[in-house]
Design a protein around this motif. Structure first.
Motif, PDB file in Angstrom:
ATOM      1  N   TRP A 102      30.407  48.783  27.102  1.00  0.00           N
ATOM      2  CA  TRP A 102      29.212  48.821  27.865  1.00  0.00           C
ATOM      3  C   TRP A 102      28.746  50.494  27.619  1.00  0.00           C
ATOM      4  CZ3 TRP A 102      31.532  45.831  32.240  1.00  0.00           C
ATOM      5  CH2 TRP A 102      31.189  44.467  31.947  1.00  0.00           C
ATOM      6  N   THR A 103      27.425  50.523  27.297  1.00  0.00           N
ATOM      7  CA  THR A 103      27.006  51.747  27.053  1.00  0.00           C
ATOM      8  C   THR A 103      26.380  52.423  28.581  1.00  0.00           C
ATOM      9  OG1 THR A 103      24.617  50.916  26.983  1.00  0.00           O
ATOM     10  CG2 THR A 103      25.907  51.448  25.032  1.00  0.00           C
ATOM     11  N   ALA A 104      26.248  51.865  29.522  1.00  0.00           N
ATOM     12  CA  ALA A 104      26.123  52.152  30.980  1.00  0.00           C
ATOM     13  C   ALA A 104      27.191  51.508  31.932  1.00  0.00           C
ATOM     14  CB  ALA A 104      25.026  51.876  31.439  1.00  0.00           C
ATOM     15  N   THR A 105      27.029  51.816  33.093  1.00  0.00           N
ATOM     16  CA  THR A 105      27.941  51.375  34.155  1.00  0.00           C
ATOM     17  C   THR A 105      27.385  50.342  35.228  1.00  0.00           C
ATOM     18  OG1 THR A 105      27.296  52.938  35.759  1.00  0.00           O
ATOM     19  CG2 THR A 105      29.159  53.537  34.362  1.00  0.00           C
ATOM     20  N   PRO A 106      27.060  48.897  34.616  1.00  0.00           N
ATOM     21  CA  PRO A 106      26.323  47.773  35.313  1.00  0.00           C
ATOM     22  C   PRO A 106      27.063  47.536  36.373  1.00  0.00           C
ATOM     23  CG  PRO A 106      27.432  47.116  33.180  1.00  0.00           C
ATOM     24  CD  PRO A 106      27.506  48.428  33.038  1.00  0.00           C
ATOM     25  N   LEU A 107      28.481  47.497  36.506  1.00  0.00           N
ATOM     26  CA  LEU A 107      29.400  46.889  37.646  1.00  0.00           C
ATOM     27  C   LEU A 107      29.131  47.709  38.681  1.00  0.00           C
ATOM     28  CD1 LEU A 107      32.433  45.352  35.787  1.00  0.00           C
ATOM     29  CD2 LEU A 107      30.300  44.235  36.405  1.00  0.00           C
ATOM     30  N   GLU A 108      29.031  49.241  38.374  1.00  0.00           N
ATOM     31  CA  GLU A 108      28.873  50.137  39.573  1.00  0.00           C
ATOM     32  C   GLU A 108      27.549  49.843  40.016  1.00  0.00           C
ATOM     33  OE1 GLU A 108      29.728  53.930  38.377  1.00  0.00           O
ATOM     34  OE2 GLU A 108      31.680  53.542  37.735  1.00  0.00           O
ATOM     35  N   GLN A 109      26.491  49.580  39.283  1.00  0.00           N
ATOM     36  CA  GLN A 109      25.258  49.137  40.009  1.00  0.00           C
ATOM     37  C   GLN A 109      25.223  47.975  40.745  1.00  0.00           C
ATOM     38  OE1 GLN A 109      22.283  48.890  36.557  1.00  0.00           O
ATOM     39  NE2 GLN A 109      23.216  50.916  35.713  1.00  0.00           N
ATOM     40  N   VAL A 110      25.789  46.838  40.127  1.00  0.00           N
ATOM     41  CA  VAL A 110      26.066  45.784  41.263  1.00  0.00           C
ATOM     42  C   VAL A 110      26.781  46.028  42.346  1.00  0.00           C
ATOM     43  CG1 VAL A 110      27.048  43.427  41.272  1.00  0.00           C
ATOM     44  CG2 VAL A 110      25.758  44.330  39.330  1.00  0.00           C
ATOM     45  N   ALA A 111      27.896  46.612  42.199  1.00  0.00           N
ATOM     46  CA  ALA A 111      28.703  47.045  43.730  1.00  0.00           C
ATOM     47  C   ALA A 111      27.781  47.988  44.394  1.00  0.00           C
ATOM     48  CB  ALA A 111      29.874  47.873  43.232  1.00  0.00           C
ATOM     49  N   HIS A 112      26.959  48.754  43.873  1.00  0.00           N
ATOM     50  CA  HIS A 112      26.068  49.817  44.916  1.00  0.00           C
ATOM     51  C   HIS A 112      25.092  48.768  45.523  1.00  0.00           C
ATOM     52  CE1 HIS A 112      24.034  53.217  46.540  1.00  0.00           C
ATOM     53  NE2 HIS A 112      22.816  52.569  45.841  1.00  0.00           N
ATOM     54  N   LEU A 113      24.490  47.695  44.690  1.00  0.00           N
ATOM     55  CA  LEU A 113      23.447  46.800  45.356  1.00  0.00           C
ATOM     56  C   LEU A 113      24.115  46.068  46.527  1.00  0.00           C
ATOM     57  CD1 LEU A 113      20.805  45.513  45.423  1.00  0.00           C
ATOM     58  CD2 LEU A 113      21.448  44.138  43.636  1.00  0.00           C
ATOM     59  N   LEU A 114      25.206  45.123  46.108  1.00  0.00           N
ATOM     60  CA  LEU A 114      25.884  44.305  47.235  1.00  0.00           C
ATOM     61  C   LEU A 114      26.269  45.028  48.226  1.00  0.00           C
ATOM     62  CD1 LEU A 114      27.453  41.836  44.625  1.00  0.00           C
ATOM     63  CD2 LEU A 114      25.338  41.449  45.903  1.00  0.00           C
ATOM     64  N   GLY A 115      26.943  46.372  47.932  1.00  0.00           N
ATOM     65  CA  GLY A 115      27.516  47.175  49.090  1.00  0.00           C
ATOM     66  C   GLY A 115      26.450  47.507  49.896  1.00  0.00           C
ATOM     67  N   GLU A 116      25.413  47.874  49.735  1.00  0.00           N
ATOM     68  CA  GLU A 116      24.278  48.312  50.545  1.00  0.00           C
ATOM     69  C   GLU A 116      23.682  47.173  51.261  1.00  0.00           C
ATOM     70  OE1 GLU A 116      23.335  51.279  51.460  1.00  0.00           O
ATOM     71  OE2 GLU A 116      24.755  52.207  50.030  1.00  0.00           O
ATOM     72  N   LEU A 117      23.353  46.040  50.577  1.00  0.00           N
ATOM     73  CA  LEU A 117      22.972  45.023  51.401  1.00  0.00           C
ATOM     74  C   LEU A 117      23.907  44.410  52.402  1.00  0.00           C
ATOM     75  CD1 LEU A 117      21.265  43.107  48.336  1.00  0.00           C
ATOM     76  CD2 LEU A 117      20.262  44.516  50.182  1.00  0.00           C
ATOM     77  N   ALA A 118      25.333  44.276  51.803  1.00  0.00           N
ATOM     78  CA  ALA A 118      26.441  43.667  52.718  1.00  0.00           C
ATOM     79  C   ALA A 118      26.595  44.556  53.874  1.00  0.00           C
ATOM     80  CB  ALA A 118      27.668  43.574  52.059  1.00  0.00           C
ATOM     81  N   ALA A 119      26.451  45.846  53.865  1.00  0.00           N
ATOM     82  CA  ALA A 119      26.549  46.539  54.732  1.00  0.00           C
ATOM     83  C   ALA A 119      25.485  46.752  55.734  1.00  0.00           C
ATOM     84  CB  ALA A 119      26.741  48.168  54.572  1.00  0.00           C
TER      85      ALA A 119
END
Length: 331
Positions: A102-119
């Motif tokens: 991967w040229t970027a960090t897509p899983l970190e983006q997903v983790a940030h999104l789901l983490g903020e929403l779940a929190a």
């Protein structure tokens, strides 16, 4: 991660069974699917790789209860990419045509999104509870509520994601607050333990008392039997003494009777002997009644001579001889 083999002017890509690969060229999708293997030109191909396996996202959510107490919730969100092509449009999932990374960090983006929403959803749920309710609440119901909220969130579906479930492993308060909340339960448990200890001690005392009573009853029984034994031995001793005394009395009586009989016999023998001797003496005297005096003197001298001691030498003087002769002749 896809495996890319390099050749002059071309490349060969082989995707994993759990990876969805999208190939675009000239702004159009040329290939899209799971587990693809194809040739491509690196200068004109735009490649994106989307994992389609189920993934776990652990996170820690900080929240505040209705009574303004800080708590921490340990949450795990299960998710997957339900629409890979939509995900490639919303997230940077492009891979390097040379390395397949991967040229970027897509899983970190997903983790940030789901983490903020779940929190956020956890905070909303905990804000309706007091501290004791939050700590004691059923984590399963809270996980179902947060999962439903995430699945209904448009930002999740618009990213091509699907939330499979949410698990809340526990809600913890500050250590001092937890100890304070645990104190009543600990005191109750300690009281129950003390009660059990007291009951065990009371039972032990009762058993010891029963044992002591049994020992005392046994000792009393032994003492009673010993008393009976002593009384029986005394009675036996008295009986033996009575029997011995009776036997001794009988023996004494028999001995006295024997002595009496012997004495009577001896007396009878002496009497008979005396009577015989008297009769003999009377007969002898009767026989000597008609014998002259000189003859009697002669017999007496002879009897006396028989009883005289032995005389070694005898000197007879005329005077002695004269007196003897005179006596014998009666002159």
């Amino acid at each position: 991660m896809a495996t890319i083999t390099r050749y002059p002017f071309v490349r060969h890509l082989r995707a994993a069974p759990t990876a969805h690969v999208v190939q675009m060229a000239g702004g159009r999708v040329r290939r899209s699917g799971v587990g693809l293997a194809f040739w491509f030109r690196p200068l004109s191909a735009v490649l994106s790789e989307v994992p389609v396996d189920d993934r776990e996202l652990p996170l820690v959510a900080h929240a505040r209860t209705a009574d303004l107490q800080e708590v921490t919730a340990q949450v795990t969100v299960s998710y997957r990419f339900a629409d890979p092509e939509l995900a490639t449009q919303r997230l940077d999932l492009g891979i390097d045509p040379a390395t397949g990374r991967w040229t970027a960090t897509p899983l970190e983006q997903v983790a940030h999104l789901l983490g903020e929403l779940a929190a956020g959803h956890v905070m909303d749920a905990v804000a309706e509870m007091t501290l004791p309710e939050a700590v004691a609440t059923a984590t399963g119901a809270l996980g179902v509520r947060v999962g439903a909220a995430l699945r209904a969130d448009e930002r999740v579906t618009a990213t091509g994601l699907e939330v499979l479930g949410v698990r809340v492993r526990g809600i913890r308060a500050d250590a001092d607050l937890e100890r304070a909340l645990q104190t009543p339960a600990r005191e109750a448990a300690q009281s129950e333990a003390d009660r059990s200890t007291y009951e065990r001690r009371a039972l032990a005392v009762e058993r010891e008392r029963a044992i002591a009573e049994n020992e005392l009853a046994t000792r009393i029984e032994l003492a009673t039997r010993e008393q009976q034994l002593v009384a029986q031995e005394g009675a036996n001793a008295r009986a033996r003494a009575d029997e011995a005394a009776a036997a001794a009395l009988i023996e004494a009586r028999a001995k006295a009777e024997r002595q009496r009989v012997l004495a009577t016999a001896a007396a009878d023998a002496v009497r008979v002997q005396g009577e015989a001797e008297g009769a003999a003496e009377r007969a002898r005297l009767t026989a000597f009644a008609d014998v002259p005096t000189e003859v009697l003197r002669t017999l007496a001298l002879r009897e006396l001579a028989g009883h005289l001691p032995e005389v070694g030498q005898l000197t007879v003087t005329p005077d002695v001889l004269t007196g003897v002769l005179a006596g014998m002749t009666g002159r």
